[in-house]
Design a protein around this motif. Structure first.
Motif, short mmCIF file in Angstrom:
data_model
loop_
_atom_site.label_atom_id
_atom_site.label_comp_id
_atom_site.label_asym_id
_atom_site.label_seq_id
_atom_site.Cartn_x
_atom_site.Cartn_y
_atom_site.Cartn_z
N ASP A 62 0.82 -1.21 0.00
CA ASP A 62 0.00 0.00 0.00
C ASP A 62 0.86 1.26 0.00
O ASP A 62 0.51 2.27 -0.62
CB ASP A 62 -0.96 -0.01 1.19
N TRP A 63 2.01 1.23 0.69
CA TRP A 63 2.93 2.37 0.67
C TRP A 63 3.47 2.58 -0.73
O TRP A 63 3.55 3.72 -1.22
CB TRP A 63 4.07 2.16 1.67
N ILE A 64 3.84 1.49 -1.41
CA ILE A 64 4.34 1.59 -2.78
C ILE A 64 3.26 2.18 -3.68
O ILE A 64 3.53 3.07 -4.50
CB ILE A 64 4.78 0.20 -3.30
N THR A 65 2.02 1.73 -3.52
CA THR A 65 0.92 2.25 -4.32
C THR A 65 0.71 3.74 -4.07
O THR A 65 0.51 4.51 -5.00
CB THR A 65 -0.38 1.46 -4.04
N ALA A 66 0.77 4.15 -2.81
CA ALA A 66 0.60 5.57 -2.47
C ALA A 66 1.68 6.41 -3.13
O ALA A 66 1.40 7.51 -3.63
CB ALA A 66 0.60 5.77 -0.96
N ARG A 67 2.92 5.93 -3.15
CA ARG A 67 4.00 6.66 -3.82
C ARG A 67 3.69 6.77 -5.32
O ARG A 67 3.85 7.82 -5.91
CB ARG A 67 5.36 5.97 -3.63
N ALA A 68 3.27 5.65 -5.91
CA ALA A 68 2.98 5.64 -7.34
C ALA A 68 1.83 6.60 -7.67
O ALA A 68 1.90 7.33 -8.67
CB ALA A 68 2.63 4.23 -7.80
N GLU A 69 0.81 6.61 -6.84
CA GLU A 69 -0.32 7.51 -7.06
C GLU A 69 0.09 8.96 -6.94
O GLU A 69 -0.52 9.84 -7.55
CB GLU A 69 -1.47 7.17 -6.10
N ALA A 70 1.14 9.22 -6.17
CA ALA A 70 1.69 10.58 -6.04
C ALA A 70 2.68 10.89 -7.15
O ALA A 70 3.29 11.96 -7.17
CB ALA A 70 2.36 10.74 -4.67
N GLY A 71 2.85 9.94 -8.07
CA GLY A 71 3.77 10.13 -9.18
C GLY A 71 5.23 9.94 -8.82
O GLY A 71 6.11 10.43 -9.51
N GLU A 72 5.49 9.20 -7.73
CA GLU A 72 6.86 9.01 -7.26
C GLU A 72 7.35 7.59 -7.47
O GLU A 72 6.61 6.63 -7.22
CB GLU A 72 6.95 9.29 -5.75
N ASN A 73 8.58 7.48 -7.91
CA ASN A 73 9.29 6.21 -7.89
C ASN A 73 9.78 6.02 -6.46
O ASN A 73 9.84 6.98 -5.68
CB ASN A 73 10.48 6.23 -8.84
N ALA A 74 10.18 4.81 -6.09
CA ALA A 74 10.63 4.57 -4.72
C ALA A 74 11.58 3.38 -4.67
O ALA A 74 11.63 2.56 -5.59
CB ALA A 74 9.44 4.33 -3.80
N VAL A 75 12.31 3.31 -3.56
CA VAL A 75 13.16 2.17 -3.24
C VAL A 75 12.74 1.69 -1.86
O VAL A 75 12.55 2.51 -0.96
CB VAL A 75 14.66 2.56 -3.22
#
Length: 172
Positions: A66-79
């Protein structure tokens, strides 16, 4: 789905946090430690030397997804760091609303055991290492990711991972 999340995976003591920080810094992406998503009951269990079950891990993996999805919905890539030992665990992470790619830090138990014995301040005792290696299902050819030798320097591991994923240039 335009966002990407790199999941730096492997057994405890493989160097996930160090490599993930290098990748996040190189790419300019936010980073999260999966350990911070564990409920207190999981931390208590591991601290007592009791391996987690699949049922214990399910809410933890869902929170991370869900954290990964929230980043993606904010237009952010993540590690993120996450042991992601079993394919079924990686399947949960792949349900996120991002392209989830894996960087598997792989190496012999002897090297990891030596690292764990010199580590302090972590709730995961070295006694659980054998159970982690027992659960480990390496990436297979159908999974989006790379496997990197954890016996190299963190900088070389990160560079190799970026190259293998097509996100950087070959290390010198």
């Amino acid at each position: 789905m335009n966002a990407t999340c790199l999941v730096v995976m492997g057994v405890s003591g493989a160097g996930k946090s160090t490599v993930a920080r290098l990748l996040a810094d190189e790419l300019g992406w936010p980073m999260a430690e999966a350990d911070e998503f564990h409920p207190a009951s999981n931390i208590d269990k591991m601290s007592a030397g009791v391996p987690l079950t699949d049922e214990d891990r399910a809410p933890w993996l869902s929170a991370l997804r869900d954290w990964i999805t929230a980043r993606a919905e904010a237009g952010e890539n993540a590690v993120v760091t996450c042991s992601a030992l079993k394919r079924s665990y990686r399947d949960i992470l792949r349900q996120a609303g991002a392209r989830v790619r894996f960087v598997h830090l792989a190496g012999p138990a002897s090297v990891v055991s030596e690292r764990l014995s010199s580590r302090s301040g972590h709730f995961m005792p070295p006694s659980l290492l054998a159970s982690q290696f027992g659960d480990l299902e390496p990436l297979d050819a159908t999974e989006d990711g790379v496997t990197v030798d954890l016996g190299r320097s963190p900088e070389r591991i990160a560079a190799s991972a970026l190259t293998g994923l097509g996100l950087g240039t070959a290390p010198e």
